[in-house]
Write an enzyme that holds these catalytic residues in place. Structure first.
Site, mmCIF file in Angstrom:
data_model
loop_
_atom_site.group_PDB
_atom_site.id
_atom_site.type_symbol
_atom_site.label_atom_id
_atom_site.label_comp_id
_atom_site.label_asym_id
_atom_site.label_seq_id
_atom_site.Cartn_x
_atom_site.Cartn_y
_atom_site.Cartn_z
ATOM 1 C CG HIS A 67 -0.339 0.632 2.511
ATOM 2 N ND1 HIS A 67 -0.025 -0.494 3.347
ATOM 3 C CD2 HIS A 67 -0.212 1.458 3.085
ATOM 4 C CE1 HIS A 67 0.441 0.116 4.396
ATOM 5 N NE2 HIS A 67 0.435 1.162 4.373
ATOM 6 C CG ASP A 97 0.128 -3.917 3.032
ATOM 7 O OD1 ASP A 97 0.203 -3.445 1.931
ATOM 8 O OD2 ASP A 97 0.219 -3.279 4.134
ATOM 9 C CB SER A 176 3.472 2.108 6.358
ATOM 10 O OG SER A 176 1.866 2.098 7.099
#
Length: 324
Positions: A67, A97, A176
């Site tokens: 993402h 992911d 992230s």
């Protein structure tokens, strides 16, 4: 009266108190990993995104979240020592992911990838990110849960990230794609999301994710089977443990509408005991079955429903863009 002598100035090092064991462990991990975690900037559809990434090979491959890179084909990576380089996106796997990118220029040496299968609840973990180029964002905490599933939705698209690690190490915006490490500095996860106040989630580094990473490096994609279950590990009822020889199973938390699991008749609340004749006790047990060879093949699943054993046959389909 003779004045007292002016005391000699003391430097900060002489005043410093010895670090306790916890601080020593966290600071050692920070020193080891901070230089190896990059800040990523990507631009797509006229907007700029950012995140972190972890150098995991000596020849410039970095691991981050799918993402974070989205549909971008490349971007810029910046390291704590001021080094910047462009990168190309090698491959992404939205279901896990995970994404692999490769730097065009020099990068610091790689981290050591660990094995999340050895983690236990309560174990110390350290999250290291490089958000927005602010090198050395370090937080520490403990593993608070294992084997979680993370369903995420974007419009009509559904994505289920399996077997995530839940920690109370705070994640900051831009973290992230950064590293989650154990006390030895071995990277056992890639931070992926904030689950709530004081809770973070990370994609585990284990045999399944290594297989995914290898496929991304080799082919740029992972051909995956899709079942459409969101499930969490729970203990098997005590009365059945001895008869089944199984202590844990998977409780179905959600079934993706119109998915193979839904067509097979699986329901929220079912306790999944076996898949393909193999006991399933954690999300990874099921995830290991969901690779290319499972596509289009009947998969027998045994569940406990309202106290009764029920067999269903599901036929996993190939993961497509709608469910990725």
């Amino acid at each position: 009266m003779i004045p007292e002598p002016i005391p000699e100035p003391r430097d900060a090092e002489s005043e410093a108190q010895p670090l306790d064991a916890y601080s020593q462990a966290v600071s050692a991990v920070a020193r080891e990993l901070t230089p190896r975690v990059a800040s990523l900037r990507v631009r797509q559809r006229g907007r700029e995104g950012s995140g972190s990434a972890v150098t995991f090979t000596a020849d410039g491959f970095l691991l981050t979240n799918a993402h974070v890179v989205g549909g971008a084909r490349g971007g810029q990576a910046a390291f704590a020592d001021g080094t910047t380089t462009s990168f190309n996106v090698v491959g992404t796997d939205p279901l896990s992911d995970l994404a692999v990118v490769r730097a065009d220029g020099d990068t610091p040496g790689p981290v050591t990838l660990g094995d999340s299968d050895g983690l236990v609840v309560g174990q110390l973990v350290v999250a290291v990110g490089n958000p927005l180029g602010l090198a050395g964002s370090v937080t520490a905490g403990v593993v608070s849960a294992l084997g979680r599933s993370l369903p995420t939705r974007s419009g009509n698209a559904v994505r289920v990230i399996e077997d995530v690690i839940q920690t109370d190490a705070a994640l900051n915006p831009g973290n992230s794609g950064g590293a989650l490490a154990d006390s030895r500095g071995h990277v056992v996860g890639i931070n992926t999301a904030v689950a709530g106040i004081g809770l973070g989630l990370a994609v585990p580094i284990n045999s399944t994710s290594r297989r995914i990473i290898g496929a991304l490096m080799r082919d740029g994609r992972v051909r995956r089977a899709f079942l459409g279950l969101v499930a969490n590990p729970v203990p098997v009822p005590a009365a059945l443990r001895e008869r089944l020889g199984q202590r844990d199973a998977l409780r179905v938390a959600d079934v993706v509408p119109a998915s193979p699991a839904a067509r097979a008749g699986l329901r929220r609340g079912d306790l999944v005991l076996t898949a393909g004749g193999v006991p399933v006790s954690q999300a990874q047990s099921l995830q290991r079955l969901m690779f290319a060879e499972a596509i289009g093949r009947p998969l027998q699943i045994t569940v406990l429903r309202n106290g009764a054993m029920v067999d269903v046959i599901a036929e996993p389909t190939e993961l497509d863009a709608e469910h990725a």
